[in-house]
Design an enzyme around this catalytic site. Structure first.
Site, PDB file in Angstrom:
ATOM      1  CG  HIS A 233     -10.449  47.209  -5.327  1.00 52.48           C
ATOM      2  ND1 HIS A 233     -10.180  47.938  -6.459  1.00 52.48           N
ATOM      3  CD2 HIS A 233     -10.703  45.943  -5.753  1.00 52.48           C
ATOM      4  CE1 HIS A 233     -10.273  47.154  -7.519  1.00 52.48           C
ATOM      5  NE2 HIS A 233     -10.585  45.929  -7.114  1.00 52.48           N
TER       6      HIS A 233
ATOM      7  CG  ASP B 107     -15.431  50.372  -2.843  1.00 53.12           C
ATOM      8  OD1 ASP B 107     -16.405  49.803  -3.374  1.00 53.12           O
ATOM      9  OD2 ASP B 107     -14.252  50.132  -3.167  1.00 53.12           O
TER      10      ASP B 107
ATOM     11  CD  GLN C 246     -16.344  42.378  -3.365  1.00 55.00           C
ATOM     12  OE1 GLN C 246     -17.166  41.488  -3.179  1.00 55.00           O
ATOM     13  NE2 GLN C 246     -15.584  42.417  -4.443  1.00 55.00           N
TER      14      GLN C 246
ATOM     15  CE  LYS D 131     -16.659  44.018  -7.963  1.00 54.65           C
ATOM     16  NZ  LYS D 131     -15.659  43.026  -8.328  1.00 54.65           N
TER      17      LYS D 131
ATOM     18  CB  CYS E 170      -7.348  45.171  -7.115  1.00 52.76           C
ATOM     19  SG  CYS E 170      -7.395  44.659  -8.813  1.00 52.76           S
TER      20      CYS E 170
HETATM   21  N1  PLP Z   1     -13.889  48.186  -4.805  1.00 53.67           N
HETATM   22  C1  PLP Z   1     -13.949  46.936  -4.327  1.00 53.67           C
HETATM   23  C2  PLP Z   1     -14.018  46.710  -2.832  1.00 53.67           C
HETATM   24  C3  PLP Z   1     -13.957  45.855  -5.204  1.00 53.67           C
HETATM   25  O1  PLP Z   1     -14.022  44.605  -4.743  1.00 53.67           O
HETATM   26  C4  PLP Z   1     -13.896  46.100  -6.605  1.00 53.67           C
HETATM   27  C5  PLP Z   1     -13.844  44.980  -7.559  1.00 53.67           C
HETATM   28  O2  PLP Z   1     -13.457  43.887  -7.229  1.00 53.67           O
HETATM   29  C6  PLP Z   1     -13.857  47.430  -7.046  1.00 53.67           C
HETATM   30  C7  PLP Z   1     -13.847  48.440  -6.116  1.00 53.67           C
HETATM   31  C8  PLP Z   1     -13.825  47.753  -8.498  1.00 53.67           C
HETATM   32  O3  PLP Z   1     -15.023  47.361  -9.097  1.00 53.67           O
HETATM   33  P1  PLP Z   1     -15.197  47.429 -10.696  1.00 53.67           P
HETATM   34  O4  PLP Z   1     -14.048  46.649 -11.262  1.00 53.67           O
HETATM   35  O5  PLP Z   1     -16.522  46.783 -10.939  1.00 53.67           O
HETATM   36  O6  PLP Z   1     -15.154  48.850 -11.090  1.00 53.67           O
END
Ligand code: PLP
Length: 412
Positions: free
Chosen positions: A124, A201, A204, A227, A370
């Site tokens: 992401h 990270d 998910q 989430k 993203c």
């Molecule tokens: N990393 C991953 C794998 C994600 O799916 C997301 C959000 O979709 C993020 C980071 C960013 O999360 P946030 O927008 O809650 O900061």
């Protein structure tokens, strides 16, 4: 919950009981954000109606109550991800802020010109851009682990990338586009053989799988409450105490200090050193309630339910002419990305499908999610992504497939 037709727990989510464009809402955008159970919304109302007060420095009753609720939530979340100490949990605004915080603090402490940081090709943007910014600032180098044909992470290429200049590896536990559960245990083990720390990270994974940072042995872990059936605007950065103790603060201000003099400032102990300003103590409290809710549902049961929904959706989707699913590799969580190609092999644009699905009450996400470098790798502008939560059902998948077939007919 093991029964995929079950609507158990669905009534805990009042938002789902509505019509969109005259059709029952089917919410399949859970990888972007999940809906909230009544108990989480009640917790927010309870906080503001009964105990709201700024925390930590207050001597009065409400302030002490609010402080206790905030710190209890930290302990609940530490247990939820298997951390050894609650002081290893730093509250952030979300995964993105956690990664930026780590990139800044770790970068200040450990990254010098020519050093290398490794991420994977399916990250992401939140797990790419902060590292790019750090590399620019410190004249360091960002290395990218390529993917295998089946879009899994190429572990032998990863081994080749590690060298004496490697200072950190940061990879997604679960791809937000593909739903593939990455071999993070293996990645951590290999990196540690080279003495390199690893950040996971977990944006998910924490909502969908049992996570234990000590079993994983990751050095850092980030996730977002919104989430995980919790409120927006709060997340966490977990770090092993021995790492956090070596990092400088992120932001300056109240809460993070021990003493402030004109001659200089000394900093607070963990975790407060990293939490400048008034924290989101209502958010942390509501997130603690959400984490408890997930535990009461059974996190393994949630995982099984979502994986069964994914298998069913994949089987139904694969019967549609011209479908391309990204990707077949296992194991997966409840995320499915696909595109539809017409009889001439031309891509039906995911934006058009998304709009026609919305008209039929089906909420999906379309676009690059993203993850533009992954889209470049796949040579596509984007995908349609459906993603499940504990409240979704097989009947909703049937509604979605019927709506998709109508949309394809209109567009073909
Ligand atoms: N990393 C991953 C794998 C994600 O799916 C997301 C959000 O979709 C993020 C980071 C960013 O999360 P946030 O927008 O809650 O900061």
């Amino acid at each position: 919950m093991a029964d995929p037709d079950s609507t158990m727990n669905r009534s805990d989510f009042p938002i789902l009981d509505q019509q969109v464009h005259g059709r029952p809402l089917v919410y399949f955008d859970n990888a972007a954000t999940s809906q909230k159970p009544q108990c989480v919304m009640d917790a927010i109302t309870e906080a503001y109606t009964t105990w709201n007060a700024n925390i930590h420095r207050g001597t009065h009753h409400l302030s002490q109550l609010a402080t206790a609720k905030h710190e209890e939530a930290r302990t609940t979340l530490a247990k939820f991800i298997g951390a050894e100490h609650s002081r290893e949990i730093l509250f952030t605004r979300g995964t993105t802020e956690g990664l930026n915080m780590l990139a800044f603090c770790f970068g200040e402490a450990f990254i010098h010109e020519g050093d290398e940081i490794i991420v994977s090709a399916l990250e992401h943007h939140s797990n790419i851009v902060p590292w790019q910014m750090l590399c620019e600032r410190k004249h360091a180098v960002l290395r990218v682990i390529p993917l295998n044909q089946d879009l899994t992470i190429d572990l032998s290429a990863f081994k080749q990338l590690l060298n004496t200049r490697t200072k950190l590896v940061s990879v997604a536990h679960v791809s937000n586009v593909l739903g593939i559960i990455n071999p993070v245990e293996e990645i951590i083990r290999i990196a540690h053989e080279h003495g390199v720390p690893v950040c996971i990270d977990g944006a998910q994974s924490a909502p969908h799988l049992p996570v234990n940072v000590r079993t994983l042995d990751c050095d850092f872990f980030v996730c977002s409450a919104h989430k995980m059936y919790g409120p927006t605007g709060i997340g966490l950065l977990y770090g092993k105490q021995q790492w956090l103790e070596q990092l400088p603060p992120y932001q300056g201000g109240g809460e993070m200090i021990e003493h402030v003099r004109w001659s200089g400032t000394t900093y607070n102990e963990l975790p407060y050193r990293f939490e400048a300003g008034t924290p989101d103590y209502v958010g942390s409290y509501a997130w603690g309630v959400a984490a408890q809710y997930m535990q009461d549902c059974g996190i393994s049961s949630i995982a099984v339910h979502e994986q069964e929904l994914t298998a069913y959706a994949e089987q139904q989707l694969s019967q549609i002419a011209g479908v391309r699913i990204y990707a077949a590799a296992q194991p997966k969580t409840g995320v499915l990305s696909f595109n539809i190609y017409d009889a001439n092999g031309k891509l039906i644009h995911p934006f058009d499908l998304g709009a026609l699905l919305d008209q039929q009450g089906i909420a999906v996400r379309i676009g690059h999610h993203c993850a533009e470098p992954l889209m470049d790798h796949l040579a596509i502008p984007g995908t349609v992504r459906i993603s499940f939560a504990l409240y979704n059902t097989r009947e909703e998948i049937d509604l979605f497939i019927a709506a998709l077939q109508r949309a394809i007919k209109m567009l073909a």
